[in-house]
Design an enzyme around this catalytic site. Structure first.
Site, mmCIF file in Angstrom:
data_model
loop_
_atom_site.group_PDB
_atom_site.id
_atom_site.type_symbol
_atom_site.label_atom_id
_atom_site.label_comp_id
_atom_site.label_asym_id
_atom_site.label_seq_id
_atom_site.Cartn_x
_atom_site.Cartn_y
_atom_site.Cartn_z
ATOM 1 N N THR A 1 -18.301 -10.886 5.930
ATOM 2 C CA THR A 1 -18.977 -9.812 5.162
ATOM 3 C C THR A 1 -18.422 -9.515 4.003
ATOM 4 O O THR A 1 -19.282 -9.354 2.803
ATOM 5 C CB THR A 1 -19.143 -8.432 6.193
ATOM 6 O OG1 THR A 1 -19.735 -9.099 7.322
ATOM 7 C CG2 THR A 1 -20.126 -7.629 5.171
ATOM 8 N N TYR B 1 0.592 -1.121 0.122
ATOM 9 C CA TYR B 1 -0.078 -0.045 -0.057
ATOM 10 C C TYR B 1 0.982 1.346 -0.030
ATOM 11 O O TYR B 1 1.904 1.430 0.820
ATOM 12 C CB TYR B 1 -0.914 0.089 1.287
ATOM 13 C CG TYR B 1 -2.149 -0.596 1.102
ATOM 14 C CD1 TYR B 1 -2.397 -1.807 0.303
ATOM 15 C CD2 TYR B 1 -3.328 -0.192 1.443
ATOM 16 C CE1 TYR B 1 -3.610 -2.326 0.077
ATOM 17 C CE2 TYR B 1 -4.649 -0.625 1.386
ATOM 18 C CZ TYR B 1 -4.742 -1.755 0.622
ATOM 19 O OH TYR B 1 -5.876 -2.384 0.369
ATOM 20 N N ASP C 1 -6.990 -6.355 9.989
ATOM 21 C CA ASP C 1 -7.211 -7.661 9.867
ATOM 22 C C ASP C 1 -6.599 -8.300 8.765
ATOM 23 O O ASP C 1 -6.011 -9.427 8.653
ATOM 24 C CB ASP C 1 -8.801 -7.824 9.735
ATOM 25 C CG ASP C 1 -9.565 -7.103 8.755
ATOM 26 O OD1 ASP C 1 -9.027 -6.278 8.370
ATOM 27 O OD2 ASP C 1 -10.634 -7.674 8.584
ATOM 28 N N ASP D 1 -9.637 -14.247 3.068
ATOM 29 C CA ASP D 1 -10.505 -14.134 4.112
ATOM 30 C C ASP D 1 -12.164 -13.976 3.853
ATOM 31 O O ASP D 1 -12.209 -13.008 3.169
ATOM 32 C CB ASP D 1 -10.130 -13.213 5.112
ATOM 33 C CG ASP D 1 -10.818 -13.078 6.290
ATOM 34 O OD1 ASP D 1 -11.570 -14.098 6.802
ATOM 35 O OD2 ASP D 1 -10.694 -11.855 7.011
#
Length: 191
Positions: free
Chosen positions: A136, A104, A113, A133
């Site tokens: 949601t 990044y 996370d 992962d």
């Protein structure tokens, strides 16, 4: 004993009363990891949960990942400081840490996370790999064999994808009771 927490963000724009999950991994001296998952907590009942499940733990170090917001972080930090007399360490993404180079441009913008998953994967012998992962959202990060993070993707999780298909198509429908298989053999079970 080390204790590692992950506090989830069930909805990107959640309200104070909405329910979330806390994952707690206890790593005692024998190395056998114990996992506790507490579902449906909110800012009103987090102390009740902590007192019920964690009061007897006596960790010497705590590292946490929080994507649930500042209020939860403050409540948890305060409880730990007053009950265990130690400071809670928050895992914060960095440009270069633990032998991993973060792709990044603004490393702190990578989700904590995701950073935790990348760091965890980097500690195992590996070739180039994808770290996935599913929650949601589904996150996919690429980590080279030399521990250089190339970046990743964030896409809607299965529930959000199903809801999007139902909302935005005329003929795709599914029945929740008919979803036990991974691969569908008709349109409804393939959703």
């Amino acid at each position: 004993m080390k204790t590692v927490f992950k506090i989830t963000n069930k909805n990107s724009k959640y309200k104070e009363e909405e329910k979330r999950k806390i994952y707690c991994f206890i790593i005692p001296p024998d190395g056998v990891v114990k996992q506790f998952i507490y579902e449906n907590y909110n800012n009103q009942n987090i102390e009740q949960f902590i007192n019920q499940y964690w009061i007897d733990l006596l960790p010497h170090r705590i590292i946490a990942v929080n994507v649930a917001g500042e209020k939860v972080a403050i409540n948890l930090s305060n409880w730990i400081k007053s009950n265990w007399k130690i400071e809670l360490e928050w895992l914060i993404p960095q440009a270069n840490a633990y032998g991993v180079i973060n792709a990044y441009n603004e490393p702190e913008k990578l989700g904590a996370d995701r950073w935790a998953a990348i760091l965890g994967a980097s500690q195992q012998p590996h070739d180039n790999l994808c770290i996935v992962d599913c929650g949601t959202a589904i996150t996919i990060d690429v980590l080279l064999a030399n521990n250089i993070h190339l970046g990743g993707l964030i896409i809607p999780g299965l529930k959000l994808m199903r809801e999007s298909l139902i909302s935005n198509t005329a003929r795709v429908r599914y029945n929740v009771e008919l979803l036990p298989r991974l691969l569908g053999c008709d349109t409804g079970s393939a959703v």
